[in-house]
Design a protein around this motif. Structure first.
Motif, PDB file in Angstrom:
ATOM      1  N   LEU A  80      -2.660 -34.439  15.259  1.00 43.88           N
ATOM      2  CA  LEU A  80      -1.894 -33.552  14.386  1.00 43.88           C
ATOM      3  C   LEU A  80      -2.742 -32.446  13.768  1.00 43.88           C
ATOM      4  O   LEU A  80      -2.199 -31.428  13.312  1.00 43.88           O
ATOM      5  CB  LEU A  80      -1.210 -34.369  13.279  1.00 43.88           C
ATOM      6  CG  LEU A  80      -0.214 -35.436  13.759  1.00 43.88           C
ATOM      7  CD1 LEU A  80       0.428 -36.135  12.569  1.00 43.88           C
ATOM      8  CD2 LEU A  80       0.856 -34.827  14.663  1.00 43.88           C
ATOM      9  N   ASP A  81      -4.077 -32.625  13.748  1.00 39.13           N
ATOM     10  CA  ASP A  81      -4.956 -31.599  13.173  1.00 39.13           C
ATOM     11  C   ASP A  81      -5.404 -30.560  14.202  1.00 39.13           C
ATOM     12  O   ASP A  81      -6.145 -29.630  13.861  1.00 39.13           O
ATOM     13  CB  ASP A  81      -6.183 -32.238  12.523  1.00 39.13           C
ATOM     14  CG  ASP A  81      -7.006 -33.079  13.495  1.00 39.13           C
ATOM     15  OD1 ASP A  81      -6.526 -33.359  14.622  1.00 39.13           O
ATOM     16  OD2 ASP A  81      -8.131 -33.481  13.129  1.00 39.13           O
ATOM     17  N   HIS A  82      -4.952 -30.691  15.456  1.00 39.78           N
ATOM     18  CA  HIS A  82      -5.303 -29.711  16.483  1.00 39.78           C
ATOM     19  C   HIS A  82      -4.512 -28.422  16.279  1.00 39.78           C
ATOM     20  O   HIS A  82      -3.360 -28.457  15.842  1.00 39.78           O
ATOM     21  CB  HIS A  82      -4.995 -30.256  17.882  1.00 39.78           C
ATOM     22  CG  HIS A  82      -5.923 -31.338  18.349  1.00 39.78           C
ATOM     23  ND1 HIS A  82      -6.308 -32.406  17.577  1.00 39.78           N
ATOM     24  CD2 HIS A  82      -6.543 -31.512  19.557  1.00 39.78           C
ATOM     25  CE1 HIS A  82      -7.121 -33.199  18.274  1.00 39.78           C
ATOM     26  NE2 HIS A  82      -7.273 -32.671  19.486  1.00 39.78           N
ATOM     27  N   GLU A  83      -5.142 -27.301  16.631  1.00 36.52           N
ATOM     28  CA  GLU A  83      -4.479 -26.008  16.569  1.00 36.52           C
ATOM     29  C   GLU A  83      -4.095 -25.567  17.985  1.00 36.52           C
ATOM     30  O   GLU A  83      -4.924 -25.640  18.903  1.00 36.52           O
ATOM     31  CB  GLU A  83      -5.390 -24.952  15.940  1.00 36.52           C
ATOM     32  CG  GLU A  83      -5.694 -25.194  14.475  1.00 36.52           C
ATOM     33  CD  GLU A  83      -6.640 -24.154  13.898  1.00 36.52           C
ATOM     34  OE1 GLU A  83      -6.924 -24.220  12.683  1.00 36.52           O
ATOM     35  OE2 GLU A  83      -7.105 -23.291  14.665  1.00 36.52           O
ATOM     36  N   THR A 131      11.641 -20.289  15.578  1.00 38.16           N
ATOM     37  CA  THR A 131      11.771 -21.717  15.878  1.00 38.16           C
ATOM     38  C   THR A 131      10.401 -22.391  15.783  1.00 38.16           C
ATOM     39  O   THR A 131       9.363 -21.721  15.794  1.00 38.16           O
ATOM     40  CB  THR A 131      12.327 -21.940  17.297  1.00 38.16           C
ATOM     41  OG1 THR A 131      11.274 -21.697  18.258  1.00 38.16           O
ATOM     42  CG2 THR A 131      13.512 -21.020  17.578  1.00 38.16           C
ATOM     43  N   PRO A 132      10.365 -23.734  15.731  1.00 41.93           N
ATOM     44  CA  PRO A 132       9.078 -24.454  15.741  1.00 41.93           C
ATOM     45  C   PRO A 132       8.313 -24.304  17.054  1.00 41.93           C
ATOM     46  O   PRO A 132       7.154 -24.724  17.143  1.00 41.93           O
ATOM     47  CB  PRO A 132       9.491 -25.910  15.520  1.00 41.93           C
ATOM     48  CG  PRO A 132      10.845 -25.853  14.901  1.00 41.93           C
ATOM     49  CD  PRO A 132      11.497 -24.645  15.499  1.00 41.93           C
ATOM     50  N   GLY A 153       0.573 -30.613  13.456  1.00 37.31           N
ATOM     51  CA  GLY A 153       1.318 -31.439  12.510  1.00 37.31           C
ATOM     52  C   GLY A 153       2.397 -30.667  11.784  1.00 37.31           C
ATOM     53  O   GLY A 153       3.493 -31.191  11.545  1.00 37.31           O
ATOM     54  N   ASP A 154       2.117 -29.413  11.444  1.00 41.15           N
ATOM     55  CA  ASP A 154       3.118 -28.586  10.763  1.00 41.15           C
ATOM     56  C   ASP A 154       4.318 -28.327  11.662  1.00 41.15           C
ATOM     57  O   ASP A 154       5.470 -28.380  11.227  1.00 41.15           O
ATOM     58  CB  ASP A 154       2.501 -27.254  10.335  1.00 41.15           C
ATOM     59  CG  ASP A 154       1.405 -27.410   9.290  1.00 41.15           C
ATOM     60  OD1 ASP A 154       1.351 -28.481   8.646  1.00 41.15           O
ATOM     61  OD2 ASP A 154       0.605 -26.465   9.135  1.00 41.15           O
ATOM     62  N   ALA A 189      11.407 -32.142  13.950  1.00 42.31           N
ATOM     63  CA  ALA A 189      11.993 -33.494  13.908  1.00 42.31           C
ATOM     64  C   ALA A 189      11.248 -34.509  14.757  1.00 42.31           C
ATOM     65  O   ALA A 189      11.851 -35.288  15.493  1.00 42.31           O
ATOM     66  CB  ALA A 189      13.465 -33.445  14.305  1.00 42.31           C
ATOM     67  N   GLY A 190       9.921 -34.463  14.702  1.00 40.05           N
ATOM     68  CA  GLY A 190       9.176 -35.576  15.261  1.00 40.05           C
ATOM     69  C   GLY A 190       8.325 -35.342  16.479  1.00 40.05           C
ATOM     70  O   GLY A 190       7.522 -36.206  16.831  1.00 40.05           O
ATOM     71  N   GLY A 191       8.427 -34.210  17.157  1.00 41.83           N
ATOM     72  CA  GLY A 191       7.542 -34.002  18.290  1.00 41.83           C
ATOM     73  C   GLY A 191       8.106 -33.065  19.330  1.00 41.83           C
ATOM     74  O   GLY A 191       9.232 -32.569  19.211  1.00 41.83           O
TER      75      GLY A 191
END
Length: 378
Positions: free
Chosen positions: A225-228, A255-256, A266-267, A273-275
Protein backbone atom coordinates in the motif's frame (compact mmCIF):
# COMPACT_ATOMS: atom_id res chain seq x y z
CA UNK A 1 23.70 -30.22 -8.62
CA UNK A 2 25.02 -29.58 -12.11
CA UNK A 3 25.70 -26.04 -13.32
CA UNK A 4 26.39 -24.95 -16.87
CA UNK A 5 29.21 -22.42 -17.29
CA UNK A 6 28.88 -19.47 -19.63
CA UNK A 7 31.90 -20.67 -21.61
CA UNK A 8 30.24 -24.02 -22.22
CA UNK A 9 26.97 -22.40 -23.14
CA UNK A 10 28.60 -20.02 -25.57
CA UNK A 11 30.35 -22.90 -27.31
CA UNK A 12 27.12 -24.87 -27.64
CA UNK A 13 25.04 -21.98 -28.86
CA UNK A 14 27.47 -19.98 -31.01
CA UNK A 15 26.00 -18.79 -34.25
CA UNK A 16 22.51 -20.15 -34.79
CA UNK A 17 20.55 -18.52 -32.01
CA UNK A 18 22.59 -15.38 -31.36
CA UNK A 19 21.96 -14.26 -34.94
CA UNK A 20 18.22 -14.30 -34.34
CA UNK A 21 18.30 -12.02 -31.31
CA UNK A 22 16.69 -8.61 -31.55
CA UNK A 23 19.10 -5.70 -30.92
CA UNK A 24 19.04 -4.26 -27.42
CA UNK A 25 19.33 -0.70 -26.16
CA UNK A 26 21.93 -1.38 -23.47
CA UNK A 27 25.61 -0.60 -24.13
CA UNK A 28 27.84 -3.63 -24.49
CA UNK A 29 30.38 -3.87 -21.71
CA UNK A 30 33.93 -4.92 -22.42
CA UNK A 31 33.84 -7.57 -19.67
CA UNK A 32 30.42 -9.13 -19.18
CA UNK A 33 29.33 -10.42 -15.79
CA UNK A 34 26.39 -12.31 -17.27
CA UNK A 35 26.02 -15.85 -15.94
CA UNK A 36 23.46 -18.64 -16.02
CA UNK A 37 23.09 -21.67 -13.78
CA UNK A 38 20.89 -24.64 -14.60
CA UNK A 39 19.81 -27.45 -12.27
CA UNK A 40 17.33 -30.26 -12.86
CA UNK A 41 15.12 -30.36 -9.77
CA UNK A 42 12.28 -32.71 -10.72
CA UNK A 43 10.38 -34.57 -13.41
CA UNK A 44 6.78 -33.95 -14.41
CA UNK A 45 4.79 -35.95 -16.94
CA UNK A 46 8.02 -37.71 -17.90
CA UNK A 47 9.85 -34.48 -18.70
CA UNK A 48 12.71 -32.81 -16.81
CA UNK A 49 11.95 -29.72 -14.76
CA UNK A 50 14.80 -27.21 -14.40
CA UNK A 51 15.58 -24.32 -12.11
CA UNK A 52 17.57 -21.54 -13.77
CA UNK A 53 19.36 -18.56 -12.28
CA UNK A 54 20.14 -15.60 -14.54
CA UNK A 55 22.74 -13.26 -13.03
CA UNK A 56 24.19 -9.99 -14.35
CA UNK A 57 26.32 -9.19 -11.30
CA UNK A 58 23.76 -6.74 -9.90
CA UNK A 59 20.49 -8.69 -9.90
CA UNK A 60 19.33 -12.27 -10.30
CA UNK A 61 16.21 -13.82 -11.82
CA UNK A 62 15.22 -17.39 -11.00
CA UNK A 63 12.85 -19.22 -13.32
CA UNK A 64 11.73 -22.64 -14.47
CA UNK A 65 10.58 -24.41 -17.61
CA UNK A 66 7.65 -25.74 -15.57
CA UNK A 67 4.86 -23.29 -16.30
CA UNK A 68 7.27 -20.75 -17.77
CA UNK A 69 7.62 -19.59 -14.17
CA UNK A 70 9.50 -16.65 -12.70
CA UNK A 71 10.20 -17.83 -9.16
CA UNK A 72 12.41 -15.06 -7.75
CA UNK A 73 13.66 -11.60 -8.68
CA UNK A 74 16.50 -10.49 -6.43
CA UNK A 75 17.44 -6.81 -6.67
CA UNK A 76 19.35 -4.34 -4.46
CA UNK A 77 17.79 -1.48 -2.52
CA UNK A 78 19.28 2.03 -2.20
CA UNK A 79 21.81 0.71 0.35
CA UNK A 80 22.83 -2.23 -1.83
CA UNK A 81 20.89 -4.84 0.17
CA UNK A 82 19.60 -7.56 -2.14
CA UNK A 83 16.14 -9.01 -1.55
CA UNK A 84 13.59 -11.05 -3.44
CA UNK A 85 10.72 -8.90 -4.74
CA UNK A 86 8.46 -11.63 -6.21
CA UNK A 87 5.91 -13.66 -4.25
CA UNK A 88 6.87 -17.32 -4.48
CA UNK A 89 7.49 -20.68 -2.85
CA UNK A 90 10.88 -21.72 -1.46
CA UNK A 91 11.47 -24.26 -4.25
CA UNK A 92 10.36 -24.96 -7.81
CA UNK A 93 9.27 -28.44 -6.72
CA UNK A 94 6.50 -26.96 -4.58
CA UNK A 95 4.81 -25.57 -7.70
CA UNK A 96 4.24 -29.15 -8.85
CA UNK A 97 2.26 -30.11 -5.74
CA UNK A 98 0.79 -26.95 -4.20
CA UNK A 99 -2.00 -24.77 -5.49
CA UNK A 100 -1.15 -21.09 -5.85
CA UNK A 101 -2.69 -17.97 -7.39
CA UNK A 102 -0.54 -18.10 -10.55
CA UNK A 103 2.67 -16.90 -8.85
CA UNK A 104 5.11 -15.94 -11.64
CA UNK A 105 3.22 -18.03 -14.18
CA UNK A 106 2.94 -17.86 -17.93
CA UNK A 107 -0.82 -17.58 -18.46
CA UNK A 108 -2.39 -19.02 -21.62
CA UNK A 109 -3.72 -19.91 -24.08
CA UNK A 110 -5.84 -16.95 -23.11
CA UNK A 111 -4.83 -14.95 -20.06
CA UNK A 112 -7.47 -13.28 -17.90
CA UNK A 113 -11.18 -14.10 -18.02
CA UNK A 114 -13.55 -15.17 -20.78
CA UNK A 115 -17.14 -14.47 -19.78
CA UNK A 116 -19.45 -17.47 -19.61
CA UNK A 117 -16.49 -19.73 -20.42
CA UNK A 118 -17.35 -19.75 -24.12
CA UNK A 119 -16.74 -17.89 -27.35
CA UNK A 120 -17.72 -18.06 -31.00
CA UNK A 121 -15.51 -18.29 -34.08
CA UNK A 122 -16.98 -18.40 -37.60
CA UNK A 123 -20.37 -19.42 -36.26
CA UNK A 124 -19.08 -22.25 -34.05
CA UNK A 125 -19.32 -22.02 -30.25
CA UNK A 126 -16.37 -23.27 -28.20
CA UNK A 127 -17.04 -24.33 -24.60
CA UNK A 128 -14.27 -23.85 -22.03
CA UNK A 129 -13.68 -24.96 -18.46
CA UNK A 130 -15.46 -22.92 -15.80
CA UNK A 131 -12.59 -22.50 -13.33
CA UNK A 132 -13.55 -19.04 -12.05
CA UNK A 133 -17.21 -19.04 -11.13
CA UNK A 134 -19.16 -19.09 -14.39
CA UNK A 135 -16.09 -18.02 -16.36
CA UNK A 136 -12.75 -19.35 -17.52
CA UNK A 137 -9.53 -17.86 -16.17
CA UNK A 138 -5.92 -17.94 -17.43
CA UNK A 139 -6.34 -20.79 -19.89
CA UNK A 140 -8.51 -23.22 -17.92
CA UNK A 141 -7.90 -26.05 -15.48
CA UNK A 142 -4.59 -27.10 -17.05
CA UNK A 143 -3.29 -23.90 -18.61
CA UNK A 144 0.21 -23.09 -19.78
CA UNK A 145 1.22 -22.50 -16.15
CA UNK A 146 1.00 -26.27 -15.57
CA UNK A 147 2.88 -27.43 -18.66
CA UNK A 148 6.53 -28.43 -18.99
CA UNK A 149 8.11 -26.30 -21.71
CA UNK A 150 11.08 -27.51 -23.77
CA UNK A 151 14.02 -25.29 -22.71
CA UNK A 152 17.21 -24.05 -24.33
CA UNK A 153 19.67 -21.73 -22.61
CA UNK A 154 21.42 -18.95 -24.53
CA UNK A 155 23.62 -15.91 -24.20
CA UNK A 156 24.98 -13.06 -26.28
CA UNK A 157 27.03 -9.95 -25.51
CA UNK A 158 24.32 -8.19 -23.50
CA UNK A 159 21.70 -10.79 -22.47
CA UNK A 160 21.42 -14.21 -20.92
CA UNK A 161 18.26 -16.26 -20.90
CA UNK A 162 16.18 -19.34 -21.53
CA UNK A 163 14.16 -20.02 -24.68
CA UNK A 164 11.17 -22.31 -24.10
CA UNK A 165 8.71 -23.88 -26.51
CA UNK A 166 5.36 -25.58 -26.07
CA UNK A 167 2.90 -27.15 -28.52
CA UNK A 168 -0.72 -26.81 -27.41
CA UNK A 169 -2.65 -29.37 -29.42
CA UNK A 170 -5.99 -28.84 -31.11
CA UNK A 171 -8.79 -29.07 -28.55
CA UNK A 172 -6.61 -28.58 -25.48
CA UNK A 173 -8.78 -26.89 -22.83
CA UNK A 174 -11.41 -26.44 -25.54
CA UNK A 175 -9.40 -24.15 -27.84
CA UNK A 176 -9.15 -24.88 -31.58
CA UNK A 177 -5.93 -25.35 -33.53
CA UNK A 178 -2.46 -26.73 -32.94
CA UNK A 179 -0.69 -23.74 -31.41
CA UNK A 180 3.11 -23.55 -31.37
CA UNK A 181 4.30 -21.12 -28.70
CA UNK A 182 7.81 -19.86 -27.99
CA UNK A 183 8.79 -17.95 -24.87
CA UNK A 184 12.04 -16.12 -24.17
CA UNK A 185 12.94 -14.98 -20.65
CA UNK A 186 16.15 -13.01 -20.48
CA UNK A 187 18.13 -10.66 -18.25
CA UNK A 188 20.14 -7.80 -19.71
CA UNK A 189 23.24 -6.05 -18.44
CA UNK A 190 21.03 -3.00 -17.88
CA UNK A 191 18.91 -4.72 -15.17
CA UNK A 192 15.96 -5.40 -17.46
CA UNK A 193 13.95 -8.60 -17.29
CA UNK A 194 12.63 -9.09 -20.81
CA UNK A 195 9.86 -11.57 -21.68
CA UNK A 196 9.00 -12.31 -25.32
CA UNK A 197 6.25 -14.48 -26.76
CA UNK A 198 5.64 -15.80 -30.26
CA UNK A 199 2.82 -18.01 -31.46
CA UNK A 200 1.54 -19.61 -34.69
CA UNK A 201 -1.43 -21.85 -35.41
CA UNK A 202 -2.74 -24.20 -38.09
CA UNK A 203 -6.39 -23.21 -37.43
CA UNK A 204 -8.14 -20.00 -36.56
CA UNK A 205 -7.93 -19.59 -32.79
CA UNK A 206 -7.59 -16.99 -30.04
CA UNK A 207 -4.43 -16.16 -28.13
CA UNK A 208 -3.48 -13.81 -25.30
CA UNK A 209 -0.30 -14.57 -23.35
CA UNK A 210 1.21 -12.85 -20.34
CA UNK A 211 3.31 -13.31 -17.24
CA UNK A 212 1.61 -13.24 -13.84
CA UNK A 213 4.37 -12.29 -11.37
CA UNK A 214 3.31 -10.72 -8.08
CA UNK A 215 5.73 -7.92 -7.16
CA UNK A 216 6.53 -6.37 -3.79
CA UNK A 217 9.44 -3.93 -4.10
CA UNK A 218 9.77 -3.66 -0.33
CA UNK A 219 11.21 -7.16 -0.09
CA UNK A 220 7.90 -8.78 0.96
CA UNK A 221 7.82 -7.65 4.59
CA UNK A 222 4.27 -6.28 4.49
CA UNK A 223 1.64 -5.10 2.04
CA UNK A 224 2.30 -2.87 -0.98
CA UNK A 225 0.00 0.00 0.00
CA UNK A 226 3.00 2.35 0.42
CA UNK A 227 4.12 1.87 -3.21
CA UNK A 228 3.72 4.76 -5.64
CA UNK A 229 2.27 4.04 -9.10
CA UNK A 230 2.17 5.98 -12.33
CA UNK A 231 0.32 4.62 -15.40
CA UNK A 232 0.50 6.17 -18.86
CA UNK A 233 -3.17 5.28 -19.38
CA UNK A 234 -6.05 7.63 -20.19
CA UNK A 235 -8.77 4.97 -19.97
CA UNK A 236 -9.73 1.65 -18.40
CA UNK A 237 -12.35 -1.04 -19.02
CA UNK A 238 -15.01 -1.26 -16.25
CA UNK A 239 -16.10 -4.71 -15.05
CA UNK A 240 -19.21 -6.34 -13.61
CA UNK A 241 -19.53 -8.24 -10.31
CA UNK A 242 -17.74 -11.26 -11.84
CA UNK A 243 -14.85 -9.07 -13.06
CA UNK A 244 -15.90 -9.45 -16.70
CA UNK A 245 -15.60 -6.27 -18.79
CA UNK A 246 -18.90 -4.57 -19.51
CA UNK A 247 -17.71 -3.48 -22.95
CA UNK A 248 -17.25 0.14 -21.93
CA UNK A 249 -14.00 2.06 -22.36
CA UNK A 250 -14.02 4.78 -19.72
CA UNK A 251 -11.90 7.91 -19.26
CA UNK A 252 -9.90 7.75 -16.01
CA UNK A 253 -10.41 11.46 -15.29
CA UNK A 254 -12.06 11.99 -11.92
CA UNK A 255 -11.84 8.29 -10.96
CA UNK A 256 -9.52 6.24 -8.68
CA UNK A 257 -8.05 4.82 -11.93
CA UNK A 258 -6.31 8.10 -12.73
CA UNK A 259 -2.65 7.30 -12.09
CA UNK A 260 -1.34 9.67 -14.76
CA UNK A 261 0.58 11.40 -12.00
CA UNK A 262 2.21 9.31 -9.24
CA UNK A 263 -0.27 8.12 -6.62
CA UNK A 264 0.15 6.18 -3.37
CA UNK A 265 -1.56 2.83 -3.87
CA UNK A 266 -3.24 2.75 -0.44
CA UNK A 267 -5.00 6.05 -1.14
CA UNK A 268 -6.34 4.82 -4.48
CA UNK A 269 -7.45 1.48 -3.09
CA UNK A 270 -9.39 3.24 -0.34
CA UNK A 271 -11.12 5.30 -3.03
CA UNK A 272 -11.94 2.22 -5.11
CA UNK A 273 -13.67 0.07 -2.50
CA UNK A 274 -10.90 -2.36 -1.75
CA UNK A 275 -8.60 -2.89 -4.71
CA UNK A 276 -7.95 -3.14 -8.42
CA UNK A 277 -8.38 -6.05 -10.82
CA UNK A 278 -8.89 -4.07 -14.01
CA UNK A 279 -7.49 -3.58 -17.48
CA UNK A 280 -5.74 -0.25 -17.95
CA UNK A 281 -5.97 0.84 -21.58
CA UNK A 282 -2.47 1.57 -22.91
CA UNK A 283 -3.31 1.64 -26.64
CA UNK A 284 -6.58 1.82 -28.55
CA UNK A 285 -5.17 -0.18 -31.47
CA UNK A 286 -2.38 -2.77 -31.75
CA UNK A 287 1.07 -1.58 -32.85
CA UNK A 288 4.71 -2.63 -32.60
CA UNK A 289 5.59 0.41 -30.47
CA UNK A 290 7.21 -0.37 -27.12
CA UNK A 291 5.43 1.97 -24.75
CA UNK A 292 6.25 3.00 -21.19
CA UNK A 293 3.26 1.47 -19.38
CA UNK A 294 3.94 1.86 -15.67
CA UNK A 295 6.44 3.22 -13.16
CA UNK A 296 6.38 1.83 -9.61
CA UNK A 297 8.43 3.31 -6.78
CA UNK A 298 8.92 2.09 -3.23
CA UNK A 299 10.13 5.15 -1.28
CA UNK A 300 11.48 3.29 1.75
CA UNK A 301 13.78 0.93 -0.16
CA UNK A 302 14.39 3.26 -3.10
CA UNK A 303 13.56 0.46 -5.55
CA UNK A 304 11.96 1.49 -8.83
CA UNK A 305 10.44 -0.72 -11.53
CA UNK A 306 9.57 0.62 -14.99
CA UNK A 307 7.39 -1.54 -17.21
CA UNK A 308 7.36 -1.34 -21.02
CA UNK A 309 5.30 -3.33 -23.53
CA UNK A 310 4.13 -3.40 -27.14
CA UNK A 311 0.66 -4.70 -26.20
CA UNK A 312 -2.63 -2.78 -25.83
CA UNK A 313 -3.40 -3.18 -22.13
CA UNK A 314 -2.16 -4.16 -18.70
CA UNK A 315 -4.21 -5.93 -16.06
CA UNK A 316 -3.57 -4.16 -12.77
CA UNK A 317 -4.21 -6.56 -9.88
CA UNK A 318 -3.51 -5.65 -6.27
CA UNK A 319 -3.63 -9.07 -4.58
CA UNK A 320 -7.21 -8.60 -3.42
CA UNK A 321 -7.80 -12.35 -2.99
CA UNK A 322 -4.59 -13.20 -1.13
CA UNK A 323 -5.38 -14.40 2.38
CA UNK A 324 -3.04 -16.06 4.87
CA UNK A 325 -1.10 -17.80 2.09
CA UNK A 326 2.00 -19.71 3.21
CA UNK A 327 4.77 -18.33 1.01
CA UNK A 328 8.55 -18.54 0.90
CA UNK A 329 10.88 -17.96 3.87
CA UNK A 330 8.11 -18.67 6.36
CA UNK A 331 6.21 -15.54 5.33
CA UNK A 332 2.44 -15.37 5.19
CA UNK A 333 1.14 -13.43 2.19
CA UNK A 334 -2.05 -11.56 2.94
CA UNK A 335 -4.35 -9.16 1.14
CA UNK A 336 -2.46 -6.56 -0.95
CA UNK A 337 0.95 -8.15 -0.27
CA UNK A 338 1.72 -8.12 -3.98
CA UNK A 339 0.66 -6.50 -7.22
CA UNK A 340 0.56 -7.80 -10.79
CA UNK A 341 1.12 -5.87 -14.01
CA UNK A 342 -0.06 -8.32 -16.67
CA UNK A 343 0.65 -6.93 -20.14
CA UNK A 344 -1.97 -8.37 -22.48
CA UNK A 345 -4.90 -7.85 -24.80
CA UNK A 346 -8.06 -6.49 -23.19
CA UNK A 347 -9.91 -9.19 -21.19
CA UNK A 348 -12.80 -11.10 -22.78
CA UNK A 349 -11.95 -9.40 -26.07
CA UNK A 350 -13.40 -12.22 -28.16
CA UNK A 351 -16.86 -11.38 -26.78
CA UNK A 352 -16.65 -7.61 -27.42
CA UNK A 353 -16.55 -6.39 -31.01
CA UNK A 354 -15.21 -2.98 -29.94
CA UNK A 355 -12.13 -4.51 -28.22
CA UNK A 356 -8.85 -5.30 -30.05
CA UNK A 357 -9.21 -8.74 -31.62
CA UNK A 358 -7.48 -11.75 -29.99
CA UNK A 359 -7.95 -13.88 -33.12
CA UNK A 360 -4.87 -15.54 -34.62
CA UNK A 361 -5.14 -16.94 -38.14
CA UNK A 362 -2.95 -19.53 -39.88
CA UNK A 363 0.01 -17.83 -41.51
CA UNK A 364 0.05 -15.01 -38.94
CA UNK A 365 2.54 -14.62 -36.11
CA UNK A 366 1.58 -13.56 -32.60
CA UNK A 367 4.31 -11.41 -31.01
CA UNK A 368 4.37 -9.79 -27.58
CA UNK A 369 7.24 -8.26 -25.59
CA UNK A 370 7.31 -7.14 -21.94
CA UNK A 371 10.18 -5.44 -20.13
CA UNK A 372 10.59 -4.81 -16.41
CA UNK A 373 13.53 -2.48 -15.74
CA UNK A 374 14.82 -2.22 -12.17
CA UNK A 375 16.71 0.71 -10.64
CA UNK A 376 17.10 2.59 -7.34
CA UNK A 377 16.53 6.17 -6.25
CA UNK A 378 18.41 7.37 -3.17
Amino acid sequence: MKYLSMIGLAAMLAGSYACSQKPTQEPIKEESKLMIKAEQVAEHAGQPVFRYILDNGTMQVELSNYGGLITKIIVPDKDGKKENVALTFDTVEEYLTKDNPFFGATAGRVANRIGGAKFELDGKTYELAKNNGNNTLHGGKEGFNKKVWTPETYTNDSTVGVKMSYLSVDGEEGYPGNLQTTLWMELTEGNTLRIRFEGSTDQKTILNLTNHTYFNLGGIKRDVLDHEFQFWADAYTPVDDELIPTGEVKDVTGTPFDFRTPKVLGDQIAANAGGFDHNMVMKMEPSDEMKHFVRVRHPESGRVMDMYSDNVGVQFYTGNFLSKFAGAEGKTYDKHWGFCLESQNWPDAINHDNFPSPILNPGEKYEHTIEYKFSVEK
